[in-house]
Design an enzyme around this catalytic site. Structure first.
Site, short mmCIF file in Angstrom:
data_model
loop_
_atom_site.label_atom_id
_atom_site.label_comp_id
_atom_site.label_asym_id
_atom_site.label_seq_id
_atom_site.Cartn_x
_atom_site.Cartn_y
_atom_site.Cartn_z
N ALA A 188 1.12 -1.04 -0.05
CA ALA A 188 0.21 0.05 -0.19
C ALA A 188 1.27 1.34 0.37
CB ALA A 188 -0.55 -0.12 1.96
N SER A 235 8.54 4.31 15.36
CA SER A 235 9.27 4.35 16.08
C SER A 235 8.28 5.27 16.69
CB SER A 235 10.13 5.89 15.43
OG SER A 235 10.83 5.79 14.45
#
Ligand code: SPV
Ligand code: MN
Length: 604
Positions: A208, A258
């Site tokens: 995607a 993160s």
């Protein structure tokens, strides 16, 4: 002159044909006839966004085998090619002249190449055309976009991730254009070519991040547009934080993998990935261009991510990608806290515990970049204002990195320019699995945008600095790092970020003082101690505080020297950027002469 009827007749149902006719959008009609000439689809399905369309696309995704049904009826699973599991940096380029840090290809050559791969790519196939709005449909700042694709999975994803806006295309409206074809799935011929005039071509990929045009491909176009028009199009979450005096909205910029999605779950969710930010009446206002989440699933577990867990186990629609399909028709992913099955089907085909790839490496049950696709409406922490056409006022901006060695967990910049340059533009972060390549290497990644920046970094930063000058209510800027370590390991628990967010809200509300350090304002021990107790019900020792907030002056200095070197070598870097970095380095050196390589917060 009507260009469309001849080309489209025979490929479109008569009702679709008449709807298109009613739009009377010549730009749209000539775009569609060009695409037909290029890709030669067998038939065309227009996705207006009706219930019928939504159901049809879902059914087609199952019929074509791009998605498989799961035993949980509203859920499906999709697999991408084993070599197509993440964003393909090497195969993605901006068509145009060379720009430092940006992958480019000469326009004529790059366009010719991708067009030749797309030529006839949809022969015998059905082409879907989706009509969407980036941002709330009724906002005057929304941007219209069209996706053309022969993948039912891609258009299904887009139906979940974006707002439908077929009727808005009435008249000769402009729109961004995304042309995608599954092609022959030949990875060697995978190309994602970005024409900044407003068209992106993508072929031989289904992941995607490479194929869903409105996500990261659109970001390259909107970033360019934003720099030209004086606003910001960013890789940021938008989160509402509840303080004592009301809700305050902040943005959070983190490189993929993160902590961005995770952080968005700690407040009221407006956006988990992208933000349009504009100056309105001296305020920074933000909108989410998207209406869904395409999130990393690795490590999502009931205890740490209760809200996402709930969404993935609800009866709402979910597309799982590249996780493990178990024989009972349910899915498993690594880090879920559930026992790893013995066997199943995953991105590599049949999978069993201990399976090796041809390089002799263990194949994980689920790919580290396996994902889930869901609608924003499925989240119980969705902010009621997520679709507000006026946007939300931004009062804080976090620039977060995955840095094991240097950055303290949280710090506030002295002002907009200091924050933009020393926190945003100076980001270095450990690479994660969201891009193809080796994990954990430290990478320069300003504003977590390096993969998406489509203009020179000099111009990009100049726009940021100018934007700040237009604001009479500057958002406070923060740097964050959830991953700091010492010899013994990580210095913070996963939950500690709740405390950093609390500190941010209290700084915004003017409730707490801070300690001046050479790299910014840092929290006082007494405040954090109170917050650890009130937010987490945990004691917070002076030792913990000291180990987390000791400023590793030499580490910071080395980092800023590296960053300065980078910007000094970019021709159009504004002088102000180097000035701010020089002052930052000089301030750190002043402290180093007094304290050595490290300074404890108790010495400040
Ligand atoms: C990211 O990697 O930053 C994502 C997913 O949000 S992708 O669409 O691949 O960019
Ligand atoms: Mn992202």
């Amino acid at each position: 002159m009507e260009v469309f009827p001849d080309k489209l007749r025979g490929r479109l149902s008569s009702s679709a044909l008449s709807k298109l006719y009613e739009l009377r959008n010549n730009k749209l009609n000539s775009f569609l006839s060009d695409v037909i000439d290029l890709c030669e689809p067998e038939s065309i399905y227009l996705v207006e966004g009706t219930m019928e369309d939504i159901e049809y696309v879902k059914r087609r995704a199952l019929e074509t085998g791009e998605e498989l049904p799961l035993s949980t009826k509203t859920h499906t699973i999709h697999f991408d090619h084993p070599l197509d599991q993440a964003r393909a940096r090497e195969d993605t380029f901006i068509l145009g002249d060379k720009i430092p840090f940006v992958n480019t290809k000469p326009k004529e050559e790059g366009k010719k190449e991708v067009l030749s791969i797309l030529k006839g790519a949809m022969k015998g196939r059905e082409m879907f055309v989706g009509f969407y709005s980036l941002g709330p449909v009724s906002s005057k700042h929304r941007i219209l976009a069209i996706q053309v694709t022969d993948s039912a999975y891609v258009i299904h994803s887009e139906n979940m991730l974006y707002r439908h806006a077929f009727k808005e295309f009435q008249g000769d409206r402009d729109f961004l254009k995304f042309i995608h074809s599954v092609g022959t799935r030949d990875i060697k011929k995978r190309r994602i070519a970005i024409d900044l005039e407003g068209t992106v071509y993508s072929v031989n990929t289904t992941y995607a991040g490479n194929s869903v045009g409105l996500k990261k491909l659109a970001l390259r176009l909107t970033l360019n547009k934003a720099v030209n028009e004086g606003w910001l199009s960013e890789h940021m979450a938008i989160i509402g934080l509840e303080g004592d005096k009301g809700v305050h909205y902040i943005t959070a910029s983190f490189p993929s993998g993160s902590g961005k999605t995770n952080t968005s779950m700690l407040g009221r969710l407006v956006s988990d990935d992208l933000a349009f930010i504009r100056e309105v009446d001296g305020e920074a206002r933000a909108w989410n261009p998207e209406a869904g989440v395409f999130g990393i699933i690795h490590g999502i577990n009931q205890k740490d991510d209760p809200i996402i867990w709930e969404v993935l186990h609800s009866e709402d629609e979910v597309i799982f990608s590249n996780v493990l399909l178990k024989s009972d028709g349910t899915v498993y992913w690594d880090g879920s806290g559930e026992p790893e099955p013995e066997k199943g089907i995953n991105f590599s085909g049949e999978w069993w515990k201990g399976k090796m790839d041809d390089k002799g490496k263990l194949v994980p049950a689920s790919h580290p970049n396996a994902r889930f696709t869901v609608r924003l409406g499925s989240f119980r922490n969705l902010d009621p204002r997520f679709d507000d056409p006026e946007g939300v006022k931004i009062e804080g901006m976090i620039f977060g990195v995955k840095d094991y060695s240097t950055l303290i967990p949280i710090a506030e910049a002295f002002n907009w320019a200091h924050g933009v340059i020393t926190m945003g533009a100076s980001m270095e972060s450990a690479r994660t699995s969201a891009v193809l390549g080796k994990s954990d290497e430290m990478e320069f990644n300003p504003m977590a945008l390096l993969d998406f920046v489509s203009v020179s970094l000099g111009r990009y930063l100049e726009n940021y600095l100018m934007f700040g000058k237009k604001l009479s209510h500057e958002p406070k800027i923060f740097s964050a790092n959830y991953f700091l370590k010492n010899e013994k390991g990580f210095l913070n628990g996963k939950e500690d970020k709740r405390v950093w967010l609390r500190w941010i809200v209290e700084r915004i509300e003017g409730n707490v003082d801070g300690l001046k350090s050479p790299i910014g304002i840092i929290p006082l021990y007494e405040d954090l101690s109170r917050m650890f107790s009130s937010v987490l019900g945990k004691p917070y020792t002076r030792e913990n505080y000291e180990s987390q907030f000791t400023i590793r002056l030499n580490g910071y200095k080395q980092k800023f020297l590296r960053i300065r070197e980078i910007y000094a070598n970019i021709e159009d870097t504004p002088y102000e950027v180097l000035e701010i970095l020089d002052k930052q380095i000089a301030d750190i050196e002043y402290y180093m002469r007094k304290f050595g390589d490290n300074v404890s917060p108790f010495q400040l």
